[in-house]
Design a protein around this motif. Structure first.
Motif, mmCIF file in Angstrom:
data_model
loop_
_atom_site.group_PDB
_atom_site.id
_atom_site.type_symbol
_atom_site.label_atom_id
_atom_site.label_comp_id
_atom_site.label_asym_id
_atom_site.label_seq_id
_atom_site.Cartn_x
_atom_site.Cartn_y
_atom_site.Cartn_z
ATOM 1 N N GLY A 76 44.677 29.127 30.841
ATOM 2 C CA GLY A 76 46.016 29.655 31.557
ATOM 3 C C GLY A 76 45.621 30.484 32.872
ATOM 4 O O GLY A 76 46.336 30.134 33.888
ATOM 5 N N PHE A 77 44.465 30.987 32.790
ATOM 6 C CA PHE A 77 43.952 31.641 34.235
ATOM 7 C C PHE A 77 43.674 30.444 35.195
ATOM 8 O O PHE A 77 44.211 30.769 36.267
ATOM 9 N N ILE A 78 43.012 29.640 34.917
ATOM 10 C CA ILE A 78 42.760 28.405 35.839
ATOM 11 C C ILE A 78 44.141 28.033 36.419
ATOM 12 O O ILE A 78 44.012 27.531 37.551
ATOM 13 N N ILE B 160 45.904 44.173 46.718
ATOM 14 C CA ILE B 160 44.370 43.883 46.722
ATOM 15 C C ILE B 160 43.857 42.947 47.410
ATOM 16 O O ILE B 160 42.895 42.895 47.748
ATOM 17 N N ILE B 161 44.741 41.787 47.144
ATOM 18 C CA ILE B 161 44.301 40.539 47.975
ATOM 19 C C ILE B 161 44.380 40.657 49.394
ATOM 20 O O ILE B 161 43.558 40.335 49.974
ATOM 21 N N ALA B 162 45.237 41.423 50.060
ATOM 22 C CA ALA B 162 45.203 41.828 51.352
ATOM 23 C C ALA B 162 44.152 42.880 51.735
ATOM 24 O O ALA B 162 43.729 42.622 53.038
ATOM 25 N N LEU B 163 43.749 43.508 50.733
ATOM 26 C CA LEU B 163 42.404 44.519 51.310
ATOM 27 C C LEU B 163 41.170 43.667 51.148
ATOM 28 O O LEU B 163 40.074 44.071 51.467
ATOM 29 N N GLY B 164 41.037 42.179 50.822
ATOM 30 C CA GLY B 164 39.829 41.406 50.772
ATOM 31 C C GLY B 164 39.301 41.243 49.571
ATOM 32 O O GLY B 164 38.207 40.871 49.579
ATOM 33 N N ALA B 165 39.875 41.635 48.304
ATOM 34 C CA ALA B 165 39.192 41.718 47.305
ATOM 35 C C ALA B 165 39.113 39.973 46.740
ATOM 36 O O ALA B 165 40.033 39.314 46.941
ATOM 37 N N GLY B 166 37.958 39.648 46.044
ATOM 38 C CA GLY B 166 37.833 38.289 45.701
ATOM 39 C C GLY B 166 38.478 38.164 44.550
ATOM 40 O O GLY B 166 39.042 38.935 43.792
ATOM 41 N N ASN B 167 38.401 36.601 44.055
ATOM 42 C CA ASN B 167 39.375 36.475 42.849
ATOM 43 C C ASN B 167 38.688 37.043 41.647
ATOM 44 O O ASN B 167 39.408 37.478 40.673
ATOM 45 N N GLY B 168 37.394 37.194 41.645
ATOM 46 C CA GLY B 168 36.847 37.604 40.320
ATOM 47 C C GLY B 168 37.060 38.989 40.156
ATOM 48 O O GLY B 168 37.632 39.516 39.035
ATOM 49 N N ARG B 169 37.147 39.930 41.197
ATOM 50 C CA ARG B 169 37.498 41.205 41.038
ATOM 51 C C ARG B 169 38.966 41.152 40.909
ATOM 52 O O ARG B 169 39.586 42.249 39.895
ATOM 53 N N LEU B 170 39.868 40.481 41.458
ATOM 54 C CA LEU B 170 41.127 40.467 40.976
ATOM 55 C C LEU B 170 41.652 40.228 39.952
ATOM 56 O O LEU B 170 42.363 40.998 39.007
ATOM 57 N N LYS C 160 39.323 42.775 37.194
ATOM 58 C CA LYS C 160 39.593 44.206 36.799
ATOM 59 C C LYS C 160 40.859 44.697 37.207
ATOM 60 O O LYS C 160 41.284 45.896 36.820
ATOM 61 N N HIS C 161 41.978 43.787 37.484
ATOM 62 C CA HIS C 161 43.214 44.198 37.895
ATOM 63 C C HIS C 161 44.151 43.597 37.000
ATOM 64 O O HIS C 161 44.806 44.055 36.373
ATOM 65 N N VAL C 162 44.052 42.098 37.159
ATOM 66 C CA VAL C 162 45.123 41.391 36.382
ATOM 67 C C VAL C 162 44.826 41.165 35.012
ATOM 68 O O VAL C 162 45.912 41.548 34.056
ATOM 69 N N LEU C 163 43.622 41.033 34.512
ATOM 70 C CA LEU C 163 43.164 41.079 32.898
ATOM 71 C C LEU C 163 43.616 42.344 32.202
ATOM 72 O O LEU C 163 44.139 42.276 31.098
#
Length: 279
Positions: free
Chosen positions: A96-98, A172-182, A185-188
């Motif tokens: 689902g995430f992919i 978070i995306i605008a601040l330059g966070a990578g997909n792993g961090r997004l 740490k935030h979506v999950l």
């Protein structure tokens, strides 16, 4: 705490007792699950006429202690169900995430696989694979893990698409966070509640599936045992030694019912839409 009903408390108590018995119950049994005593075969439970206090739940067709058998069967059934639930939740959620991340043709292919899985009776797939490849514990656990993965895939895809469209994710995306961090740490953490509810609803279904296959002789194989296998062993003795089937059947019923009650309560507590309706 005032909203917790006595039925929910009883369901939680049943689950806690089942887990404790599965973990440490064999410490208190004087007999092994495979120890035979032909002189005591088909002995009724101690509370019935002709029962022996040494065998509180009676014995089976070859004199094995039902208490030891049920404890070992409960441990195996819970272990298979827990392992299967974890595998299915991890695999389905990853799909689902992919799908939610890549979108486009990747999403279409993955969702096509989800629809294909959902359109086929899973028990027929399981019977075919077990008959073709032969039964082994590894294959059996993997098959239990593949049960219901499409539900996690659909659920996680929907909640992830909803989460990444929220302002906090865009910031978070605008601040330059990578997909792993997004995602980690935030979506999950924001979608974990929906996945936890799905876990509690899938768990009893896997127990019933394992029980059904073991009852048919296609699941757990001797010398190991499970509640479904014990239930199947007693089907020929329902009129003369009913306890061989009734005891494991009652445990299966109580565990699955209790888990369903806890799952429904978690859904009511964690689903924001239901909280809004009941507020």
């Amino acid at each position: 705490m005032k909203r917790i009903s006595p039925i929910l408390v009883l369901a939680i108590a049943v689950l806690v007792i089942a887990v404790l018995v599965a973990i440490v119950g064999n410490v208190f049994t004087p007999y092994g699950m495979s120890q035979q005593n032909l002189l005591a075969r088909l002995r009724p439970p101690a509370f019935l006429t002709g029962g022996n206090p040494d065998f509180p739940l009676g014995t089976d067709r070859i004199g094995r202690d039902m208490v030891a058998r049920v404890i070992a069967g409960l441990r195996m059934s819970l272990s298979v169900a827990i392992a299967g639930t974890i595998i299915g939740a991890a695999f389905g959620s990853a799909v689902g995430f992919i799908a939610a991340h890549f979108r486009g043709w990747v999403e279409e292919v993955l969702m096509m696989l989800v629809d294909f899985q959902a359109s086929l009776p899973f028990i027929l797939i399981t019977l075919t694979l077990l008959a073709f490849f032969g039964n082994s514990m590894t294959l059996f656990v993997i098959l239990m893990g593949l049960f219901g993965w499409e539900k996690y895939a659909r659920l996680s895809r929907g909640v992830v698409l909803s989460a990444i469209s929220q302002p906090y994710a865009k910031a978070i995306i605008a601040l330059g966070a990578g997909n792993g961090r997004l995602y980690l740490k935030h979506v999950l953490p924001n979608v974990a509640s929906a996945l936890i509810v799905q876990v509690t609803l899938t768990f009893p279904q896997i127990i019933l599936l394992e029980t059904s296959l073991s009852f048919l002789g296609l699941g757990i194989q001797p010398p190991q045992t499970s509640l479904g296998q014990i239930l199947g062993d007693g089907r020929d003795y329902l009129s003369t030694a009913w306890w061989i089937s009734v005891v494991p059947g009652s445990i299966i019923f109580l565990v699955t019912l209790s888990m369903s009650i806890v799952g429904d309560w978690l859904r009511d507590r964690l689903d924001p839409m239901l909280r809004v309706r009941t507020a």
